[in-house]
Design a protein around this motif. Structure first.
Motif, PDB file in Angstrom:
ATOM      1  N   GLY A  98      10.489  19.107  35.425  1.00  0.00           N
ATOM      2  CA  GLY A  98      11.514  18.231  34.852  1.00  0.00           C
ATOM      3  C   GLY A  98      11.835  16.994  35.656  1.00  0.00           C
ATOM      4  O   GLY A  98      11.215  16.722  36.696  1.00  0.00           O
ATOM      5  N   PRO A  99      12.809  16.247  35.188  1.00  0.00           N
ATOM      6  CA  PRO A  99      13.100  14.926  35.769  1.00  0.00           C
ATOM      7  C   PRO A  99      13.625  14.971  37.201  1.00  0.00           C
ATOM      8  O   PRO A  99      13.602  13.941  37.879  1.00  0.00           O
ATOM      9  N   TYR A 100      14.075  16.135  37.667  1.00  0.00           N
ATOM     10  CA  TYR A 100      14.694  16.159  38.998  1.00  0.00           C
ATOM     11  C   TYR A 100      13.755  16.637  40.092  1.00  0.00           C
ATOM     12  O   TYR A 100      14.067  16.557  41.259  1.00  0.00           O
ATOM     13  N   HIS A 103       9.045  15.357  38.027  1.00  0.00           N
ATOM     14  CA  HIS A 103       9.158  14.230  37.088  1.00  0.00           C
ATOM     15  C   HIS A 103       7.932  14.135  36.167  1.00  0.00           C
ATOM     16  O   HIS A 103       7.556  13.054  35.729  1.00  0.00           O
ATOM     17  N   ASP A 106       9.858  13.554  31.728  1.00  0.00           N
ATOM     18  CA  ASP A 106      10.997  12.697  32.060  1.00  0.00           C
ATOM     19  C   ASP A 106      12.200  12.937  31.134  1.00  0.00           C
ATOM     20  O   ASP A 106      12.125  13.733  30.190  1.00  0.00           O
ATOM     21  N   HIS A 107      13.282  12.234  31.463  1.00  0.00           N
ATOM     22  CA  HIS A 107      14.542  12.413  30.731  1.00  0.00           C
ATOM     23  C   HIS A 107      14.377  12.195  29.241  1.00  0.00           C
ATOM     24  O   HIS A 107      14.844  12.985  28.423  1.00  0.00           O
ATOM     25  N   GLU A 108      13.701  11.097  28.922  1.00  0.00           N
ATOM     26  CA  GLU A 108      13.564  10.747  27.506  1.00  0.00           C
ATOM     27  C   GLU A 108      12.788  11.824  26.756  1.00  0.00           C
ATOM     28  O   GLU A 108      13.140  12.217  25.645  1.00  0.00           O
ATOM     29  N   VAL A 110      12.579  14.951  27.583  1.00  0.00           N
ATOM     30  CA  VAL A 110      13.435  16.135  27.469  1.00  0.00           C
ATOM     31  C   VAL A 110      14.371  15.996  26.267  1.00  0.00           C
ATOM     32  O   VAL A 110      14.548  16.938  25.476  1.00  0.00           O
ATOM     33  N   ILE A 111      14.910  14.813  26.116  1.00  0.00           N
ATOM     34  CA  ILE A 111      15.830  14.602  24.987  1.00  0.00           C
ATOM     35  C   ILE A 111      15.074  14.703  23.660  1.00  0.00           C
ATOM     36  O   ILE A 111      15.539  15.319  22.704  1.00  0.00           O
ATOM     37  N   THR A 347      12.367  23.738  28.080  1.00  0.00           N
ATOM     38  CA  THR A 347      13.145  22.507  27.892  1.00  0.00           C
ATOM     39  C   THR A 347      14.545  22.682  28.464  1.00  0.00           C
ATOM     40  O   THR A 347      15.087  21.766  29.085  1.00  0.00           O
ATOM     41  N   HIS A 351      16.202  20.474  31.358  1.00  0.00           N
ATOM     42  CA  HIS A 351      17.466  19.805  31.053  1.00  0.00           C
ATOM     43  C   HIS A 351      18.522  20.055  32.123  1.00  0.00           C
ATOM     44  O   HIS A 351      19.545  19.367  32.162  1.00  0.00           O
ATOM     45  N   ASP A 353      20.733  19.795  35.117  1.00  0.00           N
ATOM     46  CA  ASP A 353      21.042  18.643  35.972  1.00  0.00           C
ATOM     47  C   ASP A 353      21.179  19.118  37.414  1.00  0.00           C
ATOM     48  O   ASP A 353      22.251  19.518  37.863  1.00  0.00           O
TER      49      ASP A 353
END
Lengths: 457, 409
Positions: A98-100, A103, A106-108, A110-111, A347, A351, A353
């Protein structure tokens, strides 16, 4: 409730990825090959990301879904060696990719992957409903009622009190008057009794246990969805006058909730009957029918301000209890779900954080630890009063620890309703859900392993 | 039309497809390669009725991309097999040679027209030629099965045609990978040679195929394999598009490796074959919707050249083959015309080029694929059927061909 449900990244059916999968015994060579394959899959996406760092487009999402599926399955095989649930493997793959961390997703992306959740949630709710057989539930009604009442009362009040005590360490509660603090604490208490049907059902799907603990867990967690929604609405109605001095107690939210629940039940019943009819008359191409229902009907239900989860839950319940097509439905969901649920949990992992968790972990850890202790305490009282079987008395609290998307969805509803303290409140909720999401499934699997309800081999 | 409505419509088509197409070869209704869906898409698309807008159709590109990859995977897994039996070496070499000659000659004619009459740049002309050549070199498996289902005789010509049709996919599917490698993705920050990109595409397919085979090794039942197969297919397709490689090539290689490397090979082939109709029909519908015919002269010149060259080349090669294989004279003309038949792969190659090269190149290749699909579908299978029923003798010493139901249903 709809909003909460929409944002939900929760639940899975007992017909999950592992459902009915038959594996040959694994030797060290196979494990080594699996580890190498996992490294290879990570390497493929890593080098692709390095070669095309600025790539934007849907095919990145497709690659991400494929990666999460493949890596999730490989990791689940490897996690088996140390006795960890498959679900944890999926989440860990999501976190790492994931993004943290790496990477790779990425965030997009994941959304955009949240769209998969729409289908997953529909399938989860359908399967969950189909698992709730009246003949299995009937003997549990008394126990469930007592457990629900005690968990709601002790859980809400206990966690509200704890939140109140910890409020000095929380930046978003600084400066709030006593009455408002009571209101916020009440909302936290309500949020704390939200469970994760997905995690519970995911573990049940993997282990296929048979026994009172499995039946109790399934019935309690599935019914807790409706209870949580009702309590959130009531909690917000009570908290609002405390938090906003000018506001009064309003029944309009309760009325809207009633409309939503009744409408969802009605549509769910109709859908269930139609589905049973289809299964009886045609029964072919169920994969496509389920996909169409998952995407199309969810959109329609949202448009009508009904709760898709409740509607699908009822539909599954109707198919299982008012027709003889329940097993057929579960088998079909098993085939579809095996694809969707791995992505769903991965996912959810992506997601998480982690930066927020890093910032809030001390308070979050205290809140999570105490929540688990309160859950255990309330369960002991409830099961003693209900005279549950010893195995339920001992381990029945374990499936109640997990939290996931439903709790996050409700936190989003609270944030939206109370913009003053909402963002901080939601951030703390995300941090605690992250811990519960990781720890809960492990605890539940441990409980099932110890209870002896998991079939050998 | 909103994307959600379109999605539901495509699911309905997929539903109908899986119900209908699985039986079409056996029962003999519908067109063998589903070109009616291609035409339906064209009629409903922005070019004619405009029921679905181009932007709505474009929003389904990822789904179409996945479908293309999946069908290539199915073709890879089935490659070298005519039903349950392996194709003969003679049929294999003939099929490959026929496809190579067909692609080469058609491509050369298209290149000449595109470069010197339509004044495209050398590179663009080469890409158009490659796209049209590759999309026109396939002999449709379904057309052969459809024709054989309508004729009573199942003799050596039928067996040879079946072997050729089940062998020649390698040319367009590998060719498209080679073509894409010469036009690497602009998103790639490291300049690599075409050979390196081809190597990456092949390596990716091999790696994914081996990973799947290894994961499936521990499973007792092949049907538990869906998450693995879908995961690998999505990863391969997504990575290939992202790198600008041809997902058709990557997935084809993966399918071949998986089929060879997995102990569940026969079961996997059957499983995958069952998914083809449901995936194929919505893709054809979408492809039909994306077809665009420009009216300016260069476009029409190149398109006409592609279609004409294809018809001539296939007809001539078909005649040559008929002569060389000592086919009875009454069979030769219908057999030659039978080679005009096309399959879904033709459309998929066109669609692949349309997604990869937006603008005139993609439009031309897709329009050509559409036209030769429609023309080929109208002429090819019927001629093939006539040829087989007129002249092919029943098999005596040869091993009987696999029943059509086994492969298609």
């Amino acid at each position: 409730m709809t909003q909460a449900a929409n944002a939900d990244t929760d639940r899975v059916s007992t017909a999950s990825s592992d459902h009915g999968t038959h594996h040959a015994p694994r030797g060290p060579v196979v494990r080594l090959l699996q580890a190498l394959a996992l490294v290879l899959v990570f390497a493929v996406l890593y080098f692709t990301a390095k070669l095309t760092p600025a790539f934007e487009g849907s095919f990145g999402v497709i690659a991400a879904i494929g990666f999460l599926l493949l890596a999730g399955m490989l990791a689940a095989e490897l996690f088996e060696m140390v006795g960890l649930p498959h679900l944890t493997a999926y989440i860990v793959v999501g976190v790492v990719a994931g993004p943290y961390v790496l990477h790779l997703v990425d965030h997009e992306t994941v959304i955009r992957l949240q769209a998969v959740n729409t289908l997953a949630l529909a399938l989860i709710a359908l399967a969950g409903g189909a698992e709730l057989r009246i003949d299995l539930l009937r003997p549990l009604v008394g126990s469930l009622s007592i457990a629900t009442a005690i968990q709601c009362a002790i859980g809400t009040l206990g966690m509200a009190a704890l939140f109140f005590a910890c409020s000095g360490f929380l930046p978003f509660t600084q400066g709030l008057p006593f009455r408002a603090l009571c209101g916020v604490a009440l909302l936290w208490g309500v949020l704390a009794i939200v469970r994760s049907p997905s995690a519970t059902l995911g573990i049940l799907a993997q282990l296929r246990p048979e026994g009172p603990l499995a039946r109790f867990s399934l019935a309690f967690v599935m019914s807790s969805d409706i209870v949580s929604a009702i309590l959130l609405t009531l909690g917000m109605a009570v908290a609002r006058p405390l938090i906003e001095p000018g506001a009064g107690f309003s029944f309009s939210d309760v009325g809207a909730l009633g409309h939503e629940i009744l409408g969802s039940i009605t549509l769910g019943t109709t859908l269930g009957l139609l589905l049973a009819l289809y299964l009886w008359l045609v029964s072919g191409q169920l994969l496509l029918v389920l996909i169409a229902l998952g995407f199309g009907l969810t959109e329609g239900l949202r448009y009508l301000h009904f709760d898709p989860l409740l509607a699908f839950l009822i539909a599954g319940f109707v198919v299982a209890n008012l027709s003889s097509q329940g097993d057929k439905l579960l088998r079909a969901i098993e085939q579809t779900g095996s694809l969707v649920f791995v992505v769903f949990f991965a996912t959810a992992g992506a997601h998480l954080d982690l930066l927020l968790l890093q910032k809030l972990w001390p308070v979050a850890l205290v809140l999570c630890g105490t929540r688990a202790a309160i859950t255990w305490f309330a369960h002991r009282i409830g099961s003693r009063l209900a005279n549950d079987p010893p195995i339920v008395r001992r381990w029945g609290w374990a499936p109640l620890v997990s939290q996931a998307g439903l709790a996050l969805g409700m936190a989003a509803v609270i944030e939206h309703a109370f913009p003053g303290f909402g963002p901080g409140f939601r951030a703390l909720a995300i941090a605690t859900v992250a811990i519960n999401e990781m720890a809960g499934p492990v605890l539940f699997k441990l409980a099932l392993d110890r209870s002896g309800e998991v079939p050998k081999g | 039309m909103s994307a959600m409505v379109l999605l539901l419509g495509m699911l309905v088509v997929a539903y109908l497809g899986s119900l209908l197409l699985s039986g079409r070869v056996v029962r003999g209704y519908g067109l063998p390669s589903g070109s009616e869906w291609l035409m339906l898409g064209f009629v409903l698309g922005p070019a004619l009725l405009g029921v679905a807008s181009e932007s709505a159709l474009r929003s389904f590109e990822p789904l179409a991309g996945i479908s293309m990859g999946w069908i290539a995977l199915v073709l890879g897994a089935e490659y070298g097999y005519a039903g349950e039996r392996r194709v003969t070496l003679r049929g294999f070499w003939l099929g490959v040679s026929f496809a190579l000659a067909s692609a080469g000659l058609t491509g050369a004619a298209v290149y000449a027209v595109a470069r010197y009459l339509a004044h495209f740049s050398a590179f663009d002309a080469a890409l158009i030629a490659a796209g049209m050549g590759l999309s026109s070199c396939e002999t449709a498996r379904y057309a052969v099965r459809w024709a054989s289902a309508r004729s009573t005789a199942q003799g050596p010509i039928h067996a040879l045609l079946e072997d050729m049709a089940d062998s020649d996919e390698v040319v367009p599917l590998v060719g498209v990978g080679v073509s894409f490698a010469f036009a690497p993705s602009s998103a790639a920050i490291v300049p690599l040679t075409a050979a390196a990109w081809i190597g990456i595409a092949a390596g990716l397919g091999v790696a994914l195929g081996l990973t799947c085979a290894m994961l499936l090794r521990g499973m007792h039942r092949a049907r538990d394999a869906w998450p693995v197969l879908v995961g690998a297919a999505l990863l391969g397709t997504g990575v290939a598009w992202r790198l600008g490689l041809a997902p058709l090539t990557v997935m084809f290689v993966m399918g071949v490796v998986l089929s060879l490397g997995s102990r569940h090979g026969p079961e996997l082939r059957r499983m995958l074959a069952r998914t083809e109709p449901a995936v194929l029909l919505p893709t054809l519908l979408l492809a039909g919707g994306l077809v665009r015919f420009e009216t300016h002269t260069p476009f029409l010149l190149v398109l006409g050249a592609g279609v004409l060259a294809r018809c001539l080349v296939r007809g001539l090669l078909g005649s040559a083959l008929a002569g060389a294989s000592e086919t009875p004279s009454r069979m030769r003309v219908p057999l030659a015309l039978g080679f005009l038949s096309t399959g879904a792969l033709t459309t998929l190659i066109g669609l692949g080029f349309a997604f990869r090269f937006r603008g005139p190149i993609g439009d031309l290749v897709l329009a050509c694929a559409f036209t030769i699909s429609v023309v080929g579908e109208l002429v090819g299978p019927l001629s093939l059927s006539r040829a087989l029923s007129q002249g092919d003798q029943p098999l005596e010493d040869n091993e009987p061909a696999a029943p059509a139901e086994e492969s298609a249903a």
